[in-house]
Write a protein that holds these residues in place. Structure first.
Motif, mmCIF file in Angstrom:
data_model
loop_
_atom_site.group_PDB
_atom_site.id
_atom_site.type_symbol
_atom_site.label_atom_id
_atom_site.label_comp_id
_atom_site.label_asym_id
_atom_site.label_seq_id
_atom_site.Cartn_x
_atom_site.Cartn_y
_atom_site.Cartn_z
ATOM 1 N N ASN A 284 0.822 -1.206 0.000
ATOM 2 C CA ASN A 284 0.000 0.000 0.000
ATOM 3 C C ASN A 284 0.858 1.260 0.000
ATOM 4 N N VAL A 285 1.940 1.236 0.769
ATOM 5 C CA VAL A 285 2.864 2.369 0.761
ATOM 6 C C VAL A 285 3.470 2.540 -0.623
ATOM 7 N N PHE A 286 3.853 1.425 -1.215
ATOM 8 C CA PHE A 286 4.554 1.435 -2.507
ATOM 9 C C PHE A 286 3.642 1.881 -3.646
ATOM 10 N N GLY A 287 2.500 1.209 -3.803
ATOM 11 C CA GLY A 287 1.649 1.549 -4.948
ATOM 12 C C GLY A 287 0.221 1.080 -4.823
ATOM 13 N N GLY A 288 -0.249 0.844 -3.591
ATOM 14 C CA GLY A 288 -1.550 0.202 -3.415
ATOM 15 C C GLY A 288 -2.750 1.102 -3.379
ATOM 16 N N PHE A 290 -4.259 5.605 -3.913
ATOM 17 C CA PHE A 290 -4.006 6.856 -4.629
ATOM 18 C C PHE A 290 -2.935 7.711 -3.947
ATOM 19 N N GLY A 291 -2.730 7.500 -2.640
ATOM 20 C CA GLY A 291 -1.713 8.266 -1.929
ATOM 21 C C GLY A 291 -0.373 7.564 -1.846
ATOM 22 N N SER A 292 -0.157 6.559 -2.681
ATOM 23 C CA SER A 292 1.076 5.772 -2.611
ATOM 24 C C SER A 292 2.261 6.515 -3.213
ATOM 25 N N ARG A 293 3.437 5.957 -3.026
ATOM 26 C CA ARG A 293 4.657 6.578 -3.539
ATOM 27 C C ARG A 293 4.726 6.550 -5.067
ATOM 28 N N LEU A 294 4.335 5.429 -5.654
ATOM 29 C CA LEU A 294 4.360 5.368 -7.117
ATOM 30 C C LEU A 294 3.433 6.423 -7.713
ATOM 31 N N MET A 295 2.251 6.573 -7.134
ATOM 32 C CA MET A 295 1.298 7.547 -7.650
ATOM 33 C C MET A 295 1.807 8.975 -7.441
ATOM 34 N N GLY A 296 2.357 9.251 -6.255
ATOM 35 C CA GLY A 296 2.852 10.592 -5.970
ATOM 36 C C GLY A 296 4.014 10.986 -6.859
ATOM 37 N N ASN A 297 4.903 10.059 -7.127
ATOM 38 C CA ASN A 297 6.079 10.351 -7.942
ATOM 39 C C ASN A 297 5.737 10.367 -9.436
ATOM 40 N N ILE A 298 5.224 9.247 -9.942
ATOM 41 C CA ILE A 298 5.126 9.055 -11.391
ATOM 42 C C ILE A 298 3.903 9.756 -11.987
ATOM 43 N N ARG A 299 2.803 9.845 -11.228
ATOM 44 C CA ARG A 299 1.631 10.549 -11.740
ATOM 45 C C ARG A 299 1.638 12.019 -11.347
ATOM 46 N N GLU A 300 1.711 12.286 -10.036
ATOM 47 C CA GLU A 300 1.539 13.647 -9.550
ATOM 48 C C GLU A 300 2.745 14.538 -9.868
ATOM 49 N N GLU A 301 3.942 14.036 -9.590
ATOM 50 C CA GLU A 301 5.132 14.867 -9.777
ATOM 51 C C GLU A 301 5.631 14.858 -11.214
ATOM 52 N N LYS A 302 5.781 13.675 -11.813
ATOM 53 C CA LYS A 302 6.368 13.576 -13.152
ATOM 54 C C LYS A 302 5.320 13.706 -14.265
ATOM 55 N N PRO A 350 13.559 4.249 6.319
ATOM 56 C CA PRO A 350 12.303 3.840 6.959
ATOM 57 C C PRO A 350 11.182 4.824 6.658
ATOM 58 N N ILE A 351 9.965 4.336 6.638
ATOM 59 C CA ILE A 351 8.788 5.162 6.396
ATOM 60 C C ILE A 351 8.547 6.040 7.614
ATOM 61 N N ASP A 352 8.234 7.323 7.391
ATOM 62 C CA ASP A 352 7.989 8.195 8.548
ATOM 63 C C ASP A 352 6.605 7.944 9.138
ATOM 64 N N ASP A 353 6.397 8.453 10.339
ATOM 65 C CA ASP A 353 5.171 8.175 11.088
ATOM 66 C C ASP A 353 3.928 8.669 10.360
ATOM 67 N N GLU A 354 4.011 9.839 9.743
ATOM 68 C CA GLU A 354 2.836 10.415 9.079
ATOM 69 C C GLU A 354 2.394 9.549 7.895
ATOM 70 N N GLU A 355 3.356 9.112 7.079
ATOM 71 C CA GLU A 355 3.017 8.283 5.930
ATOM 72 C C GLU A 355 2.485 6.928 6.366
ATOM 73 N N LEU A 356 3.069 6.371 7.419
ATOM 74 C CA LEU A 356 2.609 5.077 7.910
ATOM 75 C C LEU A 356 1.190 5.179 8.461
ATOM 76 N N MET A 357 0.883 6.281 9.172
ATOM 77 C CA MET A 357 -0.471 6.453 9.690
ATOM 78 C C MET A 357 -1.469 6.644 8.555
ATOM 79 N N MET A 358 -1.096 7.372 7.519
ATOM 80 C CA MET A 358 -1.982 7.547 6.368
ATOM 81 C C MET A 358 -2.273 6.203 5.706
ATOM 82 N N THR A 359 -1.255 5.361 5.615
ATOM 83 C CA THR A 359 -1.432 4.034 5.026
ATOM 84 C C THR A 359 -2.341 3.169 5.888
#
Length: 428
Positions: A284-288, A290-302, A350-359
């Motif tokens: 879920n953190v990786f790409g599971g 809409f708030g995942s890392r893959l989505m944030g990097n490849i869709r939102e940022e790039k 390591p994943i920070d607390d805020e991202e882990l709580m969001m997940t």
């Protein structure tokens, strides 16, 4: 009196005490298990017959799917039109589906009409005749759909990546060609039907606002049939994995295409592995979502894609970890590069607390949605039962979501998110 000028407190979903509503088990005279969830306020219900009749058991391509589809297309007493007319008259919906290990018949109806509908389903299970003209129509339609789908890069990518992961001859990896549908013979279907439906292994799931006599009604219509329980010592077939030796592929499907379908995947253990539920959190953190890392990097940022997701394959014997997206042809190399970059970030930091709580909140919120109604609840039970996990699996999953640490997730990333373990496919 309620003071509406004061906003109610915001409670994170992770604080909720989630409980999976109970499921009762019954056994018919022939040993077939019935799992029932009696809940809901509307007078509707669902009955789901699951047969061990997926493509795992076929000796010839396309037989399992053809048999399942044509169950509804005629018995010795009714034509396909008459069967469909009967279910429509009572405002019900009967569907079929064929998967890898299992095949299903699913009935949705008003609870009060179930006595008129179950005998016809039993008739299909025991007296389907598979008219040659219906088979011919099925073959023509299936070939036409395949011709259309083969023009779509995402369709080609999805079927090829499974073949690379599991092998073209493995049930999880084999795919249909036009000639496979032509080769389907009525005799093959009748033989498969006799073995895996008329006398096959079966389990029944019912949910909704159930009539008080639903078990007696199921017993009357199905308890006397020559069906076997799902745990019977029936034919057990083993299919060895045959993954491809090569790890990277690029397929040109459309010389003029401006978009590519990208699949990056690795084999992964099934739900019974101790890491499976933990990796669900990491995924879920990786790409599971809409708030995942893959989505944030490849869709939102790039801006390389409209959407990119990762997920664990929903298979029983084996699984796989998949990244799936479509991107512009010109940015395909960079998209792949960023996927591996995000893997490295999860390994290194390591994943920070805020991202882990969001997940955590996202996953618990998703489970809440999955428990919204009897059909969703029985779906949870069905997944656990068919995957042979114990009754505590759901509660363990919730507990893992709430308590897994950033250190544990980093260790899992180092164990599983290694670039050399992944197959990479681009279809243009």
């Amino acid at each position: 009196m309620l003071n509406r000028t004061i906003a109610p407190p915001i409670i994170d979903p992770v604080a909720f005490d989630l409980q999976l509503p109970a499921c009762k088990k019954y056994t018919l005279s022939n040993g077939v298990e019935v799992f029932a969830v009696d809940m809901g306020t509307e007078d509707t219900m669902m009955v789901n017959w699951v047969f061990y009749a997926g493509n795992w058991f076929e000796k010839k391509k396309a037989i399992a799917a053809a048999t399942n589809f044509l169950l509804k297309n005629g018995t010795s007493k009714r034509t396909a039109f008459e069967i469909n007319e009967h279910f429509e008259y009572y405002g019900s919906y009967l569907n079929r589906a064929c998967h890898n290990e299992t095949a299903e018949i699913t009935l949705h109806s008003l609870s009060k009409h179930i006595n008129e509908l179950l005998p016809v389903v039993a008739e299909m299970v025991q007296d389907a005749v598979f008219p040659q003209e219906e088979l011919t129509i099925y073959q023509q339609n299936a070939q036409q759909r395949l011709k259309v789908n083969m023009q779509k890069c995402e369709f080609v990518a999805s079927r090829l990546i499974d073949a690379y992961l599991f092998g073209e001859n493995h049930p999880y990896g084999k795919y249909m060609n036009l000639e496979d549908y032509t080769a389907v013979q009525r005799e093959d279907i009748v033989s498969f039907y006799n073995n895996y439906y008329k006398q096959g292994r079966c389990v029944i799931f019912v949910a909704g606002k159930l009539p008080k006599d639903i078990i007696e009604t199921l017993e009357k219509n199905f308890g006397h049939l020559p069906l076997k329980p799902r745990t019977s010592s029936a034919e057990i077939i083993q299919h060895p994995l045959q993954p491809a030796a090569q790890k990277k592929y690029e397929i040109l499907n459309d010389a003029n295409g401006v978009q590519s379908a990208i699949r990056i995947a690795r084999p992964f253990p099934n739900r019974q592995h101790p890491d499976f539920q933990k990796v669900m959190v990491l995924n879920n953190v990786f790409g599971g979502f809409f708030g995942s890392r893959l989505m944030g990097n490849i869709r939102e940022e790039k801006g390389y894609t409209y959407g990119i997701y990762s997920y664990l394959l929903n298979f029983t014997s084996e699984s796989g970890w998949m990244v799936s997206t479509e991107a512009g042809r010109d940015v395909t190399p960079n998209t792949i590069k960023e996927v591996y970059f995000e893997m490295q970030q999860l390994r290194d930091e390591p994943i920070d607390d805020e991202e882990l709580m969001m997940t955590r909140n996202s996953m618990i919120g998703s489970i809440l949605g999955d428990l919204d109604g009897p059909f969703q609840v029985i779906g949870r039970w069905k997944s656990m039962i068919l995957n042979n996990v114990d009754d505590n699996y759901f509660q363990r999953s919730v507990e893992i979501i709430k308590t897994i640490t950033a250190k544990e997730l980093q260790e899992l990333a180092n164990k599983y998110l290694q670039q050399e373990a992944f197959y990479e496919l681009v279809v243009i």
